[in-house]
Design a protein around this motif. Structure first.
Motif, PDB file in Angstrom:
ATOM      1  N   ILE A  31       0.613  -0.629   0.175  1.00  0.00           N
ATOM      2  CA  ILE A  31      -0.177  -0.312  -0.178  1.00  0.00           C
ATOM      3  C   ILE A  31       0.602   1.143   0.030  1.00  0.00           C
ATOM      4  O   ILE A  31       1.913   1.210   0.718  1.00  0.00           O
ATOM      5  N   PRO A  80      -0.357   5.164   1.599  1.00  0.00           N
ATOM      6  CA  PRO A  80      -1.413   5.384   1.829  1.00  0.00           C
ATOM      7  C   PRO A  80      -1.867   6.787   1.103  1.00  0.00           C
ATOM      8  O   PRO A  80      -2.052   7.504   0.811  1.00  0.00           O
ATOM      9  N   TRP A 131      -2.156   7.403  -2.563  1.00  0.00           N
ATOM     10  CA  TRP A 131      -3.325   7.022  -2.690  1.00  0.00           C
ATOM     11  C   TRP A 131      -4.263   7.786  -2.262  1.00  0.00           C
ATOM     12  O   TRP A 131      -5.870   7.859  -2.532  1.00  0.00           O
ATOM     13  N   SER A 177      -6.140   2.274   2.640  1.00  0.00           N
ATOM     14  CA  SER A 177      -5.568   2.045   1.598  1.00  0.00           C
ATOM     15  C   SER A 177      -5.260  -0.045   1.858  1.00  0.00           C
ATOM     16  O   SER A 177      -5.910  -0.782   0.424  1.00  0.00           O
ATOM     17  N   TRP A 199      -8.740  -1.012   0.394  1.00  0.00           N
ATOM     18  CA  TRP A 199      -8.701  -0.650  -0.950  1.00  0.00           C
ATOM     19  C   TRP A 199      -8.441  -1.745  -2.096  1.00  0.00           C
ATOM     20  O   TRP A 199      -7.891  -1.941  -2.610  1.00  0.00           O
TER      21      TRP A 199
END
Ligand SMILES: Cc1ncc(C[n+]2csc(CCOP(=O)(O)OP(=O)(O)O)c2C)c(N)n1
Ligand code: SF4
Lengths: 247, 358
Positions: free
Chosen positions: A212, A214, A217, A224, A227
């Motif tokens: 991820i 964060p 994103w 995250s 997601w």
């Protein structure tokens, strides 16, 4: 009391530069644990090109190379040919490996170069500010796809594990994720297996790790993780894509 | 002492390979390109005999990065290419210079720009001697003019690379690569290669890890690194200038040429001397560092300089810097893979010596 968790010996005890919640640190730790468990810190040699993980040479306590963008598999090839008993690994991002460095990774795999590649797929170019990566999902917003990735303009995401597993030179290829403890354990097993296959001189090995970001994103670490689970895993299925016969 | 052995006939490109092997090079990474092909062909056979590795890479970009890895692991390593491939290597050469790794890069120059052609040229002089890639660095550049020199200079190239932790380029052209000449090899002795305690080849009990790196994120640190490199380059400029003087003591017109064009110029000097004209030649053997000292030495008698190159005028810039406005500097050259003709240069010389430059 039994100690169940400790910092790996080959993991330097210094502050990391990663953003809060970033999973690069977890992946580093898994590599360091593997180095400890396979008792190979004296033979391990790492190569990391540019990307958020460029400072990995400060964190893992083995000999290290900083390489140019995309070229880590070529550098690792040079190292391994000179030091055949070294345990050589690269640690590369998705922009690095799946865009600028595609020639190097494809041919390292095709040659069956006896190295281990840790491929961190976070679906963006993180270090340079969250631009579209070759792995950016359809519809995903990035700083260079403000309305979301569209096939007309940007084509389709690249599935590296699938692609590399078609090559005869590759020996062990898997895709794992580090978004929850269960998957972290699986990721660790896979990374260890890849190194073991290398140590048995069985050819090219790669573990793709979904990770991820964060910061780029624009989500909290918790969001995250969700997601990744809901969007990345369906497009990038987890599992072992290629396993050598006897392992 | 290395004892002399009898002469053998050898092609320039193969001589580079044999010279490298004798200088302790055991690793070669490269991508095919004319006019240097005989070199990889030779090493593909020769290196395995010495338990070395010949590896054909997927591109010159990869080749130079393989060199980065192999040099960082402490080996004597070489790559070779020509114009377009050398351009692709420039990012890697910059990293190698930044990380201070020793290696040897051969450029068998051909005509450019673009695909140009495969005929011999000196078209990459400026790229070679002014750094070539990004950042603040230089590459030591040695320019042989005969097959024997190729053999002799391969030792020097690897030694200088190791001594100064720097990439060294062997700058030659297609003629030299294809030319067959008798060469003498020194008796193959056990070479004593330098220890490389800095090499990143696995800790193996070492107290701390070795890191091969060109990243200095803090500006103060990079500034310090840049100044350190600068100091090294200053030492190289002081100690490693090399050139050949040919009838320069009393020369009123001094030709300057390197490699193949220097061979043509020697014929011009011979002819001029036969006709009683005071003409000499400075042949830079190192083109970086440029032999400034050679020009200071001849300036008392020299009235003018004529630079001869197989391009449209590149080294002439360095000749002008070396002469520093003290005398006029002229240029003649042929680009595109055409050879300068001795008679044409001689006509130019006569014109200049009769005061007819303008
Ligand atoms: C030749 C070159 N082009 C561009 C860059 C700038 N650059 C540095 S890191 C990077 C992208 C890194 O993205 P990725 O590989 O996905 O790793 P992440 O930062 O996401 O971990 C780029 C484009 C560079 N250093 N060199
Ligand atoms: S920008 Fe993204 S990948 Fe980079 S450290 Fe921050 S969270 Fe991690």
């Amino acid at each position: 009391m039994k100690k169940v968790f400790t910092r790996p010996e080959s993991f330097n005890d210094i502050p990391m530069h990663y953003c809060p919640g970033c999973t690069h640190g977890i992946i580093h730790r898994l590599v360091a644990e593997t180095i400890d468990e396979l008792n190979m810190v004296d033979r391990a040699i790492g190569v990391a090109p540019v990307g958020c993980s460029v400072f990995i040479y400060n964190y893992i306590d083995c000999d290290m190379y900083q390489a140019s963008h995309g070229r880590a598999p070529a550098v690792a090839t040079g190292v391994k040919r000179v030091v055949p008993d070294g345990v050589v690994f690269t640690y590369q991002g998705d922009g690095d490996m799946a865009a600028i460095g595609t020639a190097e990774i494809v041919h390292a795999a095709a040659r069956g170069e006896n190295i281990t590649v840790i491929f961190v797929n976070n679906a963006v170019y993180a270090m340079t500010g969250g631009q579209m990566a070759p792995t950016t999902l359809m519809g995903q917003k990035t700083t260079t796809t403000p309305h979301g990735r569209e096939s007309d303009a940007n084509g389709y995401p690249v599935k590296m594990a699938e692609m590399l597993s078609t090559l005869d030179g590759s020996s062990y290829i898997s895709r794992v994720s580090v978004h929850d403890p269960k998957n972290i354990n699986k990721a660790k097993k896979s990374i260890k297996k890849a190194f073991e296959v290398q140590m048995e001189n069985k050819g090219f090995t790669m573990v793709e790790v979904l990770s991820i970001c964060p910061t780029n994103w624009g989500l909290s670490p918790k969001e995250s993780v969700k997601w990744l689970d809901e969007n990345m895993i369906p497009y990038y299925p987890l599992g072992e894509y290629k396993v050598p016969a006897e392992v | 002492m290395r004892k002399k052995l009898s002469k053998v006939l050898m092609k320039g490109n193969e001589a580079i390979g044999e010279g490298a092997v004798r200088a302790g090079c055991r690793y070669f990474f490269g991508y095919p390109i004319t006019p240097q092909s005989e070199l990889p062909h030779y090493l593909a056979k020769r290196l395995p005999e010495e338990n070395g590795v010949y590896l054909q890479s997927e591109s010159e970009t990869s080749a130079i990065n393989m060199v980065y890895g192999a040099a960082g692991a402490g080996s004597r390593v070489m790559t070779s290419s020509s114009g377009p491939g050398i351009s692709l290597m420039q990012e890697g050469i910059s990293y190698i210079a930044g990380a201070e790794l020793p290696c040897v890069i051969v450029n068998m120059m051909r005509g450019g720009p673009g695909l140009g052609n495969i005929a011999p040229a000196q078209s990459d002089y400026l790229q070679a001697v002014k750094g070539g890639g990004h950042g603040d660095y230089f590459v030591v550049c040695i320019a042989p003019a005969s097959v024997q020199e190729i053999i002799d200079f391969m030792y020097d190239a690897f030694d200088i690379a190791d001594k100064y932790f720097t990439p060294v380029m062997v700058l030659a052209d297609g003629i030299l690569g294809q030319m067959m000449e008798p060469v003498e090899f020194k008796e193959n002795q056990e070479m004593e290669l330098p220890e490389k305690p800095w090499a990143a080849n696995g800790k193996r009990g070492r107290e701390s890890k070795n890191i091969i790196n060109s990243l200095y994120i803090v500006p103060e640190d990079l500034e310090e690194h840049n100044f350190k490199l600068k100091d090294k380059y200053s030492i190289i400029e002081e100690k490693e200038q090399r050139w050949e003087e040919y009838y320069t003591e009393d020369a009123e017109l001094v030709l300057t040429a390197f490699g193949t064009s220097a061979r043509v110029c020697k014929a011009v000097v011979d002819k001029a001397r036969q006709e009683g004209l005071a003409v000499g030649l400075i042949r830079p053997i190192m083109v970086w560092p440029f032999p400034q000292k050679a020009f200071d030495k001849v300036i008392h008698s020299a009235k003018q300089f004529l630079t001869v190159e197989m391009n449209t005028g590149q080294m002439v810039e360095d000749v002008k810097l070396a002469v520093a406005g003290r005398r006029p500097v002229y240029f003649t050259g042929r680009p595109g893979g055409m050879l300068p003709i001795a008679n044409d240069i001689f006509e130019e010389v006569k014109k200049l010596m009769s005061g007819g430059a303008e």
